[in-house]
Design an enzyme around this catalytic site. Structure first.
Site, PDB file in Angstrom:
ATOM      1  CG  HIS A 151      -2.137  -0.806   1.091  1.00 46.01           C
ATOM      2  ND1 HIS A 151      -3.071  -0.599   0.096  1.00 46.01           N
ATOM      3  CD2 HIS A 151      -2.602  -1.850   1.836  1.00 46.01           C
ATOM      4  CE1 HIS A 151      -4.059  -1.472   0.229  1.00 46.01           C
ATOM      5  NE2 HIS A 151      -3.803  -2.249   1.276  1.00 46.01           N
ATOM      6  CB  CYS A 190      -1.841   3.828  -4.405  1.00 48.64           C
ATOM      7  SG  CYS A 190      -2.880   2.452  -4.939  1.00 48.64           S
TER       8      CYS A 190
END
Length: 322
Positions: free
Chosen positions: A90, A142
């Site tokens: 993440h 991301c």
């Protein structure tokens, strides 16, 4: 690269098992890259460290452990050495409530314990390298564009078109590798019981001196920008997407396939389709963009480095296949 110079790598895969943030392909990504580093690029297996949050792992990829391993790798480096950090997991963007914040919004990766590692930390690591060494970071996460603070953009936010037909990615809808900033604040607040929207306050309460350098710096808005954070040319960032985009985690279990990160898998595909060919950093990013577009993914990998490093071979000369 001169014979005898070291190639050092740290590979980190975070799947966040049994949590609401669980991903599926991140560990597979870094295991595949380990094989590629050894087989194609001639890395010594003993010079590759693998950190994953697979249940039973002896060393978990916490923020402290990742930064310790990165620091040890940088401390070992000498002129001519090649350092590589591959992260799959993440990512997020950070906003500070402090006035006159010179950093503004910062990109960060999210270790398994949420002890964020920011673009400021990566800038400081790159600046510790001895002159003549290189540090390549591939971040399949991301909001990863710009993950080395103030590194020059070579391939950045732009439309990209070709005549390749797209198709739907395999299996179920890919999961974005992002944790919204608001979710991180909620998570921190539940642990600290402090009523503030300043992520630095929470991080310092939870992690102390192991917090990101961004959160531990003095009020530098009234000081000169620190020399140890000024841009240098040794850093090379291949990001899975633009700073305002998400990177995909794909779990084609219904099709009998292995889960993967879209960008990591695209890079592996580019390397496999070009056996023995020396590819520049620019070529790896542009070819990966084409692979992702052909597969129907709406993310645009970016390249941040000096003008010279843009056309330097990705991780230097591959091992001979003869």
């Amino acid at each position: 690269m001169e014979k005898g110079k070291k190639r050092l790598a740290l590979l980190v895969g975070c799947n966040y098992p049994n949590s609401q943030y669980e991903l599926h392909g991140c560990i597979n990504d870094v295991v595949a890259m380990r094989d590629t580093l050894v087989g194609r690029f001639g890395f010594d297996p003993s010079h590759i460290e693998l950190l994953t949050d697979e249940p039973g792992s002896s060393v978990m990829p916490t923020g402290e452990n990742i930064k310790r391993a990165l620091g040890e790798m940088v401390d070992k480096a000498e002129a001519g050495d090649v350092l590589y950090f591959h992260y799959s997991g993440h990512g997020t963007t950070i906003r500070s409530v402090k006035p006159a914040n010179p950093f503004g919004r910062d990109e960060a990766i999210v270790p398994c314990d949420f002890n964020l590692i920011t673009d400021v930390d990566f800038r400081q690591l790159v600046n510790r390298l001895p002159k003549g060494a290189s540090f390549t970071i591939l971040s399949d996460s991301c909001h990863s564009g710009g993950l080395i603070d103030k590194e020059k953009e070579q391939i950045g936010p732009a439309s990209f078109s070709d005549d390749t037909k797209s198709f739907t990615p395999p299996s179920s809808k890919p999961k974005p590798k992002t944790i919204p900033f608001e979710s991180i604040l909620q998570h921190f607040t539940s642990l600290t019981n402090i009523n503030t929207s300043d992520v630095a306050t929470h991080s310092l309460e939870l992690f102390g001196t192991n917090s990101s350098l961004k959160f531990r710096l003095p009020r530098i808005d009234q000081l000169d920008f620190p020399d140890f954070l000024r841009p240098r040319d040794e850093g090379i960032l291949l990001s899975g997407c633009q700073a305002n985009e998400t990177s995909a985690d794909v779990n084609p279990a219904a099709d009998g396939g292995k889960a993967f990160g879209a960008f990591s898998n695209a890079v592996e595909t580019v390397l496999k389709e070009n056996p023995g060919r020396v590819l520049s950093n620019r070529e790896v990013v542009m070819m990966s963009r084409k692979v992702l577009k052909a597969r129907g993914f709406d993310q645009h990998p970016c390249l941040y480095c000096s003008d010279e490093n843009a056309d330097v071979a990705f991780l230097c000369q591959p091992q001979s296949t003869s």
